[in-house]
Scaffold this active site. Structure first.
Site, PDB file in Angstrom:
ATOM      1  N   CYS A   1     -19.434   1.928   8.652  1.00 39.89           N
ATOM      2  CA  CYS A   1     -18.688   1.288   9.734  1.00 39.89           C
ATOM      3  C   CYS A   1     -17.450   2.160   9.944  1.00 39.89           C
ATOM      4  O   CYS A   1     -16.580   2.208   9.072  1.00 39.89           O
ATOM      5  CB  CYS A   1     -18.294  -0.131   9.324  1.00 39.89           C
TER       6      CYS A   1
ATOM      7  N   CYS B   1     -16.390  -9.396   5.965  1.00 36.81           N
ATOM      8  CA  CYS B   1     -15.717  -8.127   5.657  1.00 36.81           C
ATOM      9  C   CYS B   1     -14.485  -8.411   4.809  1.00 36.81           C
ATOM     10  O   CYS B   1     -13.672  -9.271   5.157  1.00 36.81           O
ATOM     11  CB  CYS B   1     -15.249  -7.445   6.939  1.00 36.81           C
TER      12      CYS B   1
ATOM     13  N   CYS C   1       0.259   4.980   6.944  1.00 36.43           N
ATOM     14  CA  CYS C   1      -0.392   4.802   8.256  1.00 36.43           C
ATOM     15  C   CYS C   1       0.602   4.098   9.207  1.00 36.43           C
ATOM     16  O   CYS C   1       1.025   2.959   8.921  1.00 36.43           O
ATOM     17  CB  CYS C   1      -1.668   3.990   8.108  1.00 36.43           C
TER      18      CYS C   1
ATOM     19  N   ARG D   1     -17.947  -2.322  17.998  1.00 37.58           N
ATOM     20  CA  ARG D   1     -17.301  -3.585  17.642  1.00 37.58           C
ATOM     21  C   ARG D   1     -15.942  -3.705  18.313  1.00 37.58           C
ATOM     22  O   ARG D   1     -15.082  -2.845  18.144  1.00 37.58           O
ATOM     23  CB  ARG D   1     -17.173  -3.668  16.125  1.00 37.58           C
TER      24      ARG D   1
ATOM     25  N   CYS E   1     -19.404  -6.438   3.883  1.00 42.87           N
ATOM     26  CA  CYS E   1     -18.727  -5.186   4.227  1.00 42.87           C
ATOM     27  C   CYS E   1     -17.404  -5.168   3.471  1.00 42.87           C
ATOM     28  O   CYS E   1     -16.758  -6.212   3.341  1.00 42.87           O
ATOM     29  CB  CYS E   1     -18.469  -5.145   5.740  1.00 42.87           C
TER      30      CYS E   1
ATOM     31  N   CYS F   1       0.835  -1.207   0.000  1.00 42.95           N
ATOM     32  CA  CYS F   1       0.000   0.000   0.000  1.00 42.95           C
ATOM     33  C   CYS F   1       0.877   1.268   0.000  1.00 42.95           C
ATOM     34  O   CYS F   1       1.849   1.358   0.740  1.00 42.95           O
ATOM     35  CB  CYS F   1      -0.910  -0.008   1.229  1.00 42.95           C
TER      36      CYS F   1
ATOM     37  N   CYS G   1       0.360   0.385  10.326  1.00 34.18           N
ATOM     38  CA  CYS G   1      -0.119  -0.644   9.396  1.00 34.18           C
ATOM     39  C   CYS G   1       0.980  -1.519   8.790  1.00 34.18           C
ATOM     40  O   CYS G   1       1.902  -1.034   8.131  1.00 34.18           O
ATOM     41  CB  CYS G   1      -0.931  -0.009   8.285  1.00 34.18           C
TER      42      CYS G   1
HETATM   43  N1  SAM Z   1      -6.637   0.416   3.023  1.00 30.25           N
HETATM   44  C1  SAM Z   1      -7.923   0.656   3.523  1.00 30.25           C
HETATM   45  C2  SAM Z   1      -7.964   1.848   4.459  1.00 30.25           C
HETATM   46  O1  SAM Z   1      -7.034   2.080   5.182  1.00 30.25           O
HETATM   47  O2  SAM Z   1      -8.992   2.514   4.463  1.00 30.25           O
HETATM   48  C3  SAM Z   1      -8.570  -0.536   4.185  1.00 30.25           C
HETATM   49  C4  SAM Z   1      -7.784  -1.482   5.057  1.00 30.25           C
HETATM   50  S1  SAM Z   1      -7.139  -0.839   6.592  1.00 30.25           S
HETATM   51  C5  SAM Z   1      -6.066  -2.131   7.063  1.00 30.25           C
HETATM   52  C6  SAM Z   1      -8.521  -0.876   7.723  1.00 30.25           C
HETATM   53  C7  SAM Z   1      -8.287  -0.422   9.138  1.00 30.25           C
HETATM   54  O3  SAM Z   1      -7.608  -1.425   9.868  1.00 30.25           O
HETATM   55  C8  SAM Z   1      -7.466   0.828   9.387  1.00 30.25           C
HETATM   56  O4  SAM Z   1      -8.171   2.003   9.183  1.00 30.25           O
HETATM   57  C9  SAM Z   1      -7.103   0.661  10.858  1.00 30.25           C
HETATM   58  O5  SAM Z   1      -8.082   1.291  11.668  1.00 30.25           O
HETATM   59  C10 SAM Z   1      -7.126  -0.856  11.056  1.00 30.25           C
HETATM   60  N2  SAM Z   1      -5.775  -1.360  11.344  1.00 30.25           N
HETATM   61  C11 SAM Z   1      -4.767  -1.521  10.447  1.00 30.25           C
HETATM   62  N3  SAM Z   1      -3.651  -1.971  11.045  1.00 30.25           N
HETATM   63  C12 SAM Z   1      -3.935  -2.070  12.371  1.00 30.25           C
HETATM   64  C13 SAM Z   1      -3.175  -2.461  13.511  1.00 30.25           C
HETATM   65  N4  SAM Z   1      -1.891  -2.796  13.421  1.00 30.25           N
HETATM   66  N5  SAM Z   1      -3.779  -2.478  14.717  1.00 30.25           N
HETATM   67  C14 SAM Z   1      -5.086  -2.118  14.815  1.00 30.25           C
HETATM   68  N6  SAM Z   1      -5.848  -1.738  13.776  1.00 30.25           N
HETATM   69  C15 SAM Z   1      -5.283  -1.705  12.565  1.00 30.25           C
HETATM   70 FE1  SF4 Z   2      -2.818   1.247   3.375  1.00 27.12          FE
HETATM   71 FE2  SF4 Z   2      -2.738   0.127   5.744  1.00 27.12          FE
HETATM   72 FE3  SF4 Z   2      -3.193   2.732   5.572  1.00 27.12          FE
HETATM   73 FE4  SF4 Z   2      -5.079   0.968   4.722  1.00 27.12          FE
HETATM   74  S1  SF4 Z   2      -4.347   1.263   6.819  1.00 27.12           S
HETATM   75  S2  SF4 Z   2      -4.382   2.815   3.672  1.00 27.12           S
HETATM   76  S3  SF4 Z   2      -3.780  -0.687   3.953  1.00 27.12           S
HETATM   77  S4  SF4 Z   2      -1.305   1.673   4.959  1.00 27.12           S
END
Ligand code: SAM
Ligand code: SF4
Ligand code: DTB
Length: 340
Positions: free
Chosen positions: A199, A108, A68, A277, A139, A64, A71
């Site tokens: 959500c 989901c 974030c 949730r 979802c 990606c 992530c």
């Molecule tokens: N890429 C898309 C986005 O960010 O909108 C969808 C997938 S993203 C992985 C969905 C959500 O997963 C993120 O917004 C975050 O809140 C949660 N998430 C991701 N990594 C995480 C982590 N290490 N611990 C807890 N929540 C996490």
């Molecule tokens: Fe990409 Fe992870 Fe951020 Fe979703 S949460 S936009 S998968 S870096």
């Protein structure tokens, strides 16, 4: 300290005019008062002995372009997650059928995209149709959407779109720089305008303070209508991400477990008709902590050994937890958006 208004007890209509002071005052309530209030409101809208089971699948993993800080799927962090192509529809529906057999009523599907390409939406829409044909709610979480993309997903019958605010507006820039808070709010509006249920929630334990948690809940609760689902994740620390280090090594302070439960309770008090949730992070939670989360109004968990890329408790373990607590899996209950 500010008084919490009597109407917060939820005896009347849902509110969309929460102030930061009121949210902070809820966080500061004695624990027993807070939980009693949240549980009382929860019972007005839900069966308190039922929790929904949702399953999660990463249909497009890794690589990606976003940054974030939590992530494991961001390409710029070395986390060991390999970038993969979008999965075949048949393989996704096979996984969905397995999840349904183990009791899931919501499926989901997540993709590690900044935003989907229009051509990828064809396959995603077919996945959504397939999941719905199995009798589960569908979802997806695909990143930012345009209004036209949201409309396509709505036409495919998508029930929910997950797109988290993650934290407060003021703490947000510590966590993500590649898209803004307003970008997120615009996607939520596009989803809502298309008639898809929202959500939206956040992550605790990224170094934010109680004030940030309160502010995030104020933003969520002042959306009209409230998001139908509000995921509260506990940060899963993944090696290679900027937030992976423990406090001793300069990383964020892990969220206090009682503070986590308080956040569930405050979310429930501010958005009592929504499903709060209990999402990522349960591998690190004791049965007792999860029991407190259910008491505070959590109404859904992810079932199955994997979230997107990280571990989640095995389904058997959760079935045993439910048995210990006398909790039944919740059938898909109609959420009346008019009441939110
Ligand atoms: N890429 C898309 C986005 O960010 O909108 C969808 C997938 S993203 C992985 C969905 C959500 O997963 C993120 O917004 C975050 O809140 C949660 N998430 C991701 N990594 C995480 C982590 N290490 N611990 C807890 N929540 C996490
Ligand atoms: Fe990409 Fe992870 Fe951020 Fe979703 S949460 S936009 S998968 S870096
Ligand atoms: C949400 O709020 N939590 C889920 C779901 N929405 C998509 C994701 C949790 C991801 C945890 C890290 C991982 O497994 O990669």
């Amino acid at each position: 300290m500010n008084e919490v208004k009597p109407s917060d007890a939820g005896d009347v209509a849902l509110r969309h005019d929460w102030t930061a002071e009121e949210a902070r005052a809820l966080f500061a309530l004695p624990f027993a008062d807070l939980i009693f209030r949240a549980q009382t409101l929860h019972r007005r809208h839900f069966d308190a002995n039922q929790v929904q089971l949702a399953s999660l699948l990463s249909v497009k993993t890794g690589g990606c372009p976003e940054d974030c800080a939590y992530c494991p799927q961001a390409a710029q962090y070395d986390t060991g997650v390999r970038a993969e192509k979008l999965m075949d529809v048949d393989a996704v529906l096979h996984e969905a059928a397995t999840a349904k057999k183990s009791g899931a009523t919501r499926y989901c599907m997540g993709a590690a995209w900044r935003s989907p390409k229009d051509k990828d939406l064809d396959a995603i829409c077919t996945m959504v149709e397939g999941v719905r044909a199995m009798g589960m709610e569908a979802c997806v979480t695909l990143g930012m959407l345009t209004p036209a993309q949201a409309a396509r997903l709505a036409d495919a019958g998508l029930d929910y779109y997950n797109h988290n605010l993650d934290t407060s507006e003021s703490f947000y820039s510590e966590i993500i720089t590649t898209r803004t808070y307003d970008d997120r709010l615009n996607t939520l509006q596009a989803v809502r305008d298309a008639g898809i249920k929202v959500c939206c929630g956040g992550i605790l334990g990224m170094g934010e303070g109680t004030g940030d948690r309160a502010d995030m809940l104020v933003t969520l609760a002042n959306l009209r209508p409230h998001p139908e689902s509000v995921p509260i994740n506990m940060l899963v620390r993944v090696e290679g991400t900027p937030l992976a280090e423990t406090q001793a090594k300069g990383g964020p302070v892990a969220v206090d477990t009682i503070e986590f439960v308080r956040t569930i309770a405050v979310a429930k008090i501010m958005m009592p008709a929504s499903t709060v949730r209990l999402s990522a992070g349960r591998e690190e939670m004791s049965d007792e902590m999860q029991a407190l989360c259910f008491l505070a109004g959590a109404g859904s968990i992810f079932l199955g050994a994997k979230l997107l890329t990280t571990a989640n408790p095995e389904a058997d373990k959760d079935h045993r937890l439910f048995a210990r607590l006398g909790i039944q899996p919740r059938d898909i209950g109609p959420i009346d958006a008019e009441t939110l």
